[in-house]
Scaffold this motif. Structure first.
Motif, short mmCIF file in Angstrom:
data_model
loop_
_atom_site.label_atom_id
_atom_site.label_comp_id
_atom_site.label_asym_id
_atom_site.label_seq_id
_atom_site.Cartn_x
_atom_site.Cartn_y
_atom_site.Cartn_z
N PRO A 46 0.80 -1.22 0.00
CA PRO A 46 0.00 0.00 0.00
C PRO A 46 0.84 1.27 0.00
CG PRO A 46 -1.00 -1.60 1.42
CD PRO A 46 0.27 -2.23 0.91
N THR A 47 2.04 1.24 0.60
CA THR A 47 2.82 2.47 0.66
C THR A 47 3.52 2.79 -0.66
OG1 THR A 47 4.56 1.16 1.64
CG2 THR A 47 3.26 2.54 3.13
N SER A 48 3.75 1.74 -1.50
CA SER A 48 4.50 1.99 -2.73
C SER A 48 3.58 2.16 -3.94
CB SER A 48 5.49 0.85 -2.99
OG SER A 48 4.80 -0.33 -3.28
N VAL A 49 2.28 2.06 -3.71
CA VAL A 49 1.34 2.18 -4.81
C VAL A 49 0.44 3.37 -4.55
CG1 VAL A 49 -0.53 1.04 -6.05
CG2 VAL A 49 1.38 -0.30 -5.20
N SER A 50 0.18 4.16 -5.59
CA SER A 50 -0.67 5.33 -5.46
C SER A 50 -2.05 4.94 -4.91
CB SER A 50 -0.84 5.99 -6.83
OG SER A 50 -1.86 6.93 -6.78
N SER A 51 -2.61 5.81 -4.07
CA SER A 51 -3.81 5.41 -3.32
C SER A 51 -5.02 5.17 -4.24
CB SER A 51 -4.16 6.47 -2.29
OG SER A 51 -4.40 7.69 -2.95
N ILE A 52 -4.99 5.74 -5.44
CA ILE A 52 -6.07 5.50 -6.39
C ILE A 52 -6.20 4.01 -6.68
CG2 ILE A 52 -6.50 5.63 -8.88
CD1 ILE A 52 -5.98 8.52 -8.81
N TYR A 53 -5.04 3.33 -6.64
CA TYR A 53 -5.03 1.93 -7.07
C TYR A 53 -5.29 0.96 -5.92
CZ TYR A 53 -2.89 4.03 -11.19
OH TYR A 53 -2.65 4.79 -12.30
N HIS A 54 -5.45 1.47 -4.70
CA HIS A 54 -5.58 0.55 -3.56
C HIS A 54 -6.79 -0.36 -3.66
CE1 HIS A 54 -2.92 2.92 -0.52
NE2 HIS A 54 -2.25 2.42 -1.55
N TRP A 55 -7.94 0.26 -3.96
CA TRP A 55 -9.17 -0.52 -3.81
C TRP A 55 -9.29 -1.65 -4.82
CZ3 TRP A 55 -11.31 -1.22 0.53
CH2 TRP A 55 -11.17 -0.23 1.50
N PRO A 56 -9.00 -1.41 -6.12
CA PRO A 56 -9.05 -2.55 -7.04
C PRO A 56 -8.07 -3.64 -6.64
CG PRO A 56 -8.70 -0.49 -8.24
CD PRO A 56 -8.75 -0.14 -6.81
N LEU A 57 -6.88 -3.23 -6.16
CA LEU A 57 -5.90 -4.24 -5.72
C LEU A 57 -6.44 -5.06 -4.57
CD1 LEU A 57 -2.33 -2.65 -5.56
CD2 LEU A 57 -3.08 -4.63 -6.87
N ARG A 58 -7.03 -4.35 -3.59
CA ARG A 58 -7.57 -5.06 -2.43
C ARG A 58 -8.70 -5.99 -2.83
NH1 ARG A 58 -7.55 -0.05 1.53
NH2 ARG A 58 -5.34 -0.10 2.00
N ALA A 59 -9.58 -5.47 -3.68
CA ALA A 59 -10.73 -6.29 -4.09
C ALA A 59 -10.24 -7.57 -4.75
CB ALA A 59 -11.61 -5.50 -5.06
N ASN A 60 -9.27 -7.45 -5.65
CA ASN A 60 -8.79 -8.65 -6.34
C ASN A 60 -8.00 -9.55 -5.41
OD1 ASN A 60 -9.95 -8.38 -8.78
ND2 ASN A 60 -8.21 -7.39 -9.77
N ALA A 61 -7.28 -8.95 -4.45
CA ALA A 61 -6.53 -9.78 -3.51
C ALA A 61 -7.48 -10.66 -2.71
CB ALA A 61 -5.71 -8.89 -2.57
N PHE A 62 -8.56 -10.05 -2.19
CA PHE A 62 -9.51 -10.87 -1.42
C PHE A 62 -10.28 -11.81 -2.34
CE2 PHE A 62 -8.81 -7.71 1.92
CZ PHE A 62 -8.61 -8.57 2.97
N ALA A 63 -10.55 -11.37 -3.57
CA ALA A 63 -11.23 -12.25 -4.52
C ALA A 63 -10.43 -13.53 -4.73
CB ALA A 63 -11.42 -11.53 -5.85
#
Lengths: 223, 233, 53
Positions: free
Chosen positions: B175-192
């Protein structure tokens, strides 16, 4: 622990020496592999010389599966392993005995292959012979430790000829990387003094896997 | 028979659709890598989950060694190793496709790529050994031992390749090395992928248990029976 | 995004790349889907085998 391990070691070495045909076959195989590399790469002397360490370790790794595979085949054929396990010794002692026997076998093989590869590829030692001996001992120990554990499984599985290299080769990639680097540096010279780290890496691998395999061996033969 | 894990699978699928649509269509392109960076939204979650599932396999393997009759643990272990293999294959293919436009090569002997490849091959080797082993007890113990040995190797491979000092790979995403715009899709796919992974593990474990029962003659094997089979095998 | 600067120096600005994204995404999903199908088929077969025995 040490006495039974030495007993197993002595037994295995006696068996090795009692069947010179088997020894000769493995030795011959490794010599043929060394020859094959020089044919595959072509007669370019300088590249052969530069890659001597790589070919040497590949030949050792490839022939190690033959030697390691044999070490449990005899035990399984006459259910000799069952007999060994009935003895009141910890299974780890059996493992260390057999692993050391395999290590000594690989060392003997290396002692033959090193001068031969120097002759075939025109390499020479710029560093010290002692260091060369140390890295070969460390590297072959890295092959013998996990290899002995795996062969205890594969010798008793179907398709054992394929299984041992399939399991062992991916595992020993770090040993191969580090041993080749270190050997190369000893052979070709090491102006930056990098070789210590590679020695340490193989040493750590040996430490981790000789401990781990000793612990796990009981479970392997239990089944 | 209604399986409760299907709910988890459905949730995973929903999240995957959501995260993918979000990542693919509703995020601005990255300044330097344009659209290509959208591979990230599947690649990084796959990497996280492959490692997580492999670690879970290691934990199960240790568990199997301490169990008297490891039937269920063994089925879970075999299923987990299998799913870890599938995720690793996905990871390597995504990574190769990512590498071509950004690094100019499909493959590089970089620590992360090499250790992921070694992990995939080693875990596949474990499954192969399992298929060649005879008797439930032998299958269980050998799978566990081989999994432990293979898992311990992964950091050593990583370290040994890193020592050769050549890497093209980006720093590990967090999360610290990726722009915050990209957090939610990343999180959604990670949990998916996590939910789908767990769902797959449960389904595979069920299958393996059923098949083992089938082999044992329709009845669930008692501990004594397993032991006898192990000695005979 | 850390560490991408070096990359960009030698490849320059990447234009497009949608094909790569589509390929990576679809291959991943196809693998996952294939595995899901195999898993389901085998579970069904195992259950059917159990009921018939």
């Amino acid at each position: 622990m040490i006495r039974p391990a030495l007993g197993v070691l002595r037994k295995d070495l006696k068996l090795d020496l009692a069947s010179p045909g088997r020894l000769a076959a493995v030795v011959l195989f490794s010599v043929v592999t060394l020859l094959l590399f020089s044919f595959a790469v072509g007669p370019d002397t300088s590249s052969l010389q530069r890659n001597t360490a790589g070919y040497l370790w590949l030949a050792l790794t490839l022939s190690s599966t033959l030697a390691l595979g044999e070490s449990f085949r005899l035990e399984v054929e006459d259910d000799a392993l069952e007999g060994l396990l009935l003895l009141p010794v910890p299974p780890a002692a059996i493992f260390y005995g057999k692993a050391t026997a395999n290590l000594l076998f690989l060392l003997a093989l290396a002692a033959l292959l090193v001068p031969l590869s120097f002759g075939l590829y025109g390499a020479s030692v710029r560093g010290s012979f002692l260091e060369l001996a140390v890295i070969i001992a460390l590297g072959t120990a890295g092959l013998a430790g996990p290899g002995t554990l795996y062969s205890a499984m594969t010798a008793r599985a179907r398709g054992s000829d394929v299984m041992l290299p399939l399991l062992l080769f991916p595992l020993v990639i770090p040993v191969l990387i580090a041993s080749v680097k270190a050997t190369s540096l000893v052979l070709l010279g090491d102006p930056m003094g990098d070789r210590g780290a590679w020695f340490a890496l193989v040493g750590c691998f040996d430490l981790v896997y000789w401990t781990l395999c000793g612990l796990l061996f009981g479970k392997v033969v239990d089944a | 028979m209604r399986d409760r894990e299907n709910l988890l699978g459905a949730l995973g699928l929903l999240l995957l659709c959501l995260g993918s649509a979000w990542g693919l269509f509703y995020t601005p392109p990255e300044t330097k890598m344009a659209s290509v960076m959208r591979i990230f939204f599947i690649h990084v979650p796959t990497a996280w989950n492959a490692l997580l599932i492999a670690t879970f396999a290691f934990a199960l393997a240790v568990g199997v060694l301490f169990k008297k009759s490891p039937g269920k643990w063994d089925a879970a272990l075999a299923a987990t190793v299998e799913v870890a293999c599938v995720y690793t294959v996905m990871l390597l293919i995504q990574g190769s496709i990512w590498g071509k436009p950004t690094w100019g090569t499909y493959w590089d002997w970089d620590p992360r790529l090499t250790s992921a490849a070694v992990m995939g091959v080693a875990f596949a080797g474990v499954l192969s050994l399992r298929s060649f082993a005879e008797g439930p007890r032998r299958k269980a113990l050998w799978t566990a031992v081989a999994t432990i040995i293979a898992y311990v190797d992964v950091p050593i491979v990583y370290f040994s390749v890193q020592m050769t000092d050549r890497t093209l790979h980006q720093n590990l995403s967090s999360p610290t090395s990726v722009s915050s715009i990209y957090h939610w899709p990343l999180r959604a796919n990670a949990f998916a992928l996590l939910f789908i992974g767990i769902w797959l593990i449960i389904r595979r474990a069920r299958t393996i248990l059923l098949e083992a029962e089938d082999d044992a003659g329709g009845s669930s094997p008692a501990p004594e029976a397993t032991l006898v089979a192990g000695v005979e095998g | 995004m850390n560490g991408t600067e070096e990359t960009v120096e030698f490849t320059g600005q990447i234009v497009g790349g949608g094909g790569y994204v589509a390929a990576a995404w679809s291959i991943s999903l196809v693998i996952l889907l294939a595995y899901v199908i195999v898993t389901t088929v085998r579970l069904r077969a195992a259950r059917a085998g159990k009921e018939s025995s």
